[in-house]
Design a protein around this motif. Structure first.
Motif, PDB file in Angstrom:
ATOM      1  N   LEU A  47      47.249  43.037  35.152  1.00  5.89           N
ATOM      2  CA  LEU A  47      46.148  42.406  35.891  1.00  5.89           C
ATOM      3  C   LEU A  47      44.835  42.479  35.117  1.00  5.89           C
ATOM      4  O   LEU A  47      44.059  41.517  35.112  1.00  5.89           O
ATOM      5  N   VAL A  48      44.579  43.594  34.458  1.00  5.58           N
ATOM      6  CA  VAL A  48      43.342  43.701  33.668  1.00  5.58           C
ATOM      7  C   VAL A  48      43.381  42.717  32.495  1.00  5.58           C
ATOM      8  O   VAL A  48      42.386  42.037  32.212  1.00  5.58           O
ATOM      9  N   ILE A  49      44.519  42.615  31.846  1.00  7.06           N
ATOM     10  CA  ILE A  49      44.651  41.643  30.756  1.00  7.06           C
ATOM     11  C   ILE A  49      44.471  40.221  31.297  1.00  7.06           C
ATOM     12  O   ILE A  49      43.825  39.378  30.662  1.00  7.06           O
ATOM     13  N   ALA A  50      45.005  39.964  32.499  1.00  5.16           N
ATOM     14  CA  ALA A  50      44.839  38.642  33.127  1.00  5.16           C
ATOM     15  C   ALA A  50      43.363  38.351  33.401  1.00  5.16           C
ATOM     16  O   ALA A  50      42.912  37.216  33.231  1.00  5.16           O
ATOM     17  N   LEU A  97      39.071  38.988  41.775  1.00  3.76           N
ATOM     18  CA  LEU A  97      40.169  39.375  42.666  1.00  3.76           C
ATOM     19  C   LEU A  97      41.257  40.132  41.894  1.00  3.76           C
ATOM     20  O   LEU A  97      41.757  41.155  42.357  1.00  3.76           O
ATOM     21  N   SER A  98      41.600  39.644  40.720  1.00  2.57           N
ATOM     22  CA  SER A  98      42.619  40.314  39.901  1.00  2.57           C
ATOM     23  C   SER A  98      42.165  41.713  39.497  1.00  2.57           C
ATOM     24  O   SER A  98      42.959  42.652  39.465  1.00  2.57           O
ATOM     25  N   GLY A  99      40.886  41.860  39.189  1.00  2.00           N
ATOM     26  CA  GLY A  99      40.345  43.181  38.859  1.00  2.00           C
ATOM     27  C   GLY A  99      40.425  44.134  40.040  1.00  2.00           C
ATOM     28  O   GLY A  99      40.771  45.312  39.884  1.00  2.00           O
ATOM     29  N   ALA A 100      40.118  43.625  41.225  1.00  2.00           N
ATOM     30  CA  ALA A 100      40.229  44.463  42.426  1.00  2.00           C
ATOM     31  C   ALA A 100      41.679  44.855  42.682  1.00  2.00           C
ATOM     32  O   ALA A 100      41.977  45.999  43.056  1.00  2.00           O
ATOM     33  N   THR A 112      34.891  47.156  34.000  1.00  2.00           N
ATOM     34  CA  THR A 112      34.383  46.176  33.040  1.00  2.00           C
ATOM     35  C   THR A 112      34.937  44.790  33.339  1.00  2.00           C
ATOM     36  O   THR A 112      34.201  43.797  33.312  1.00  2.00           O
ATOM     37  N   ALA A 113      36.229  44.721  33.640  1.00  2.00           N
ATOM     38  CA  ALA A 113      36.856  43.436  33.954  1.00  2.00           C
ATOM     39  C   ALA A 113      36.202  42.799  35.175  1.00  2.00           C
ATOM     40  O   ALA A 113      35.899  41.594  35.174  1.00  2.00           O
TER      41      ALA A 113
END
Length: 135
Positions: free
Chosen positions: A114-117, A80-83, A39-40
């Motif tokens: 990372l997901v929160i970011a 990128l953060s999600g990956a 989702t992110a």
């Protein structure tokens, strides 16, 4: 069957049921984590693609362009953060299977952060895009 053996069989069946219950719970936790990461990535990627299509049709000197470009960058960093969260989730599972509790917890926390970011970056991107649209 003797009474002690019946008691042993009962305990064994109870432990199997507990194990199956914990296994199903573990599978559901893994699935919900993967859903959060997907989702992110999806919301950030969708935002970036939508803005790139919009910015592509703007004149180069449009005053909204810098804000919209900033929003695209924020969305791209979100993807990128999600990956990276997906990779951290994978390593958390690897460490869990190898029995290294510190590594498992470290990568799990990294994945969650990372997901929160990603969600924070998405909101920042939305605000940057909004600033570009109201100009």
């Amino acid at each position: 069957m003797k009474p002690p053996e019946i008691h042993h069989q009962s305990k064994l069946a109870s432990r199997r049921a507990d194990h199956e219950s914990h296994l199903e719970l573990f599978k559901s936790v893994l699935e919900s984590g993967q859903t959060a990461i997907n989702t992110a990535i999806l919301i950030s990627g969708g935002g970036a693609v939508a803005l790139m299509a919009f910015v592509g049709n703007l004149p180069a000197k449009d005053p909204a362009t810098p804000n919209l470009a900033c929003a695209i960058i924020l969305f791209a960093i979100g993807v990128l953060s999600g990956a990276m969260a997906a990779g951290a989730r994978h390593f958390s599972q690897v460490f869990e299977l190898s029995g290294c509790r510190k590594g498992e917890i470290g990568f799990y926390i990294t994945s969650v952060v990372l997901v929160i970011a990603v969600y924070g970056l998405f909101m920042a991107g939305v605000l940057a895009a909004y600033q570009g649209f109201i100009r």
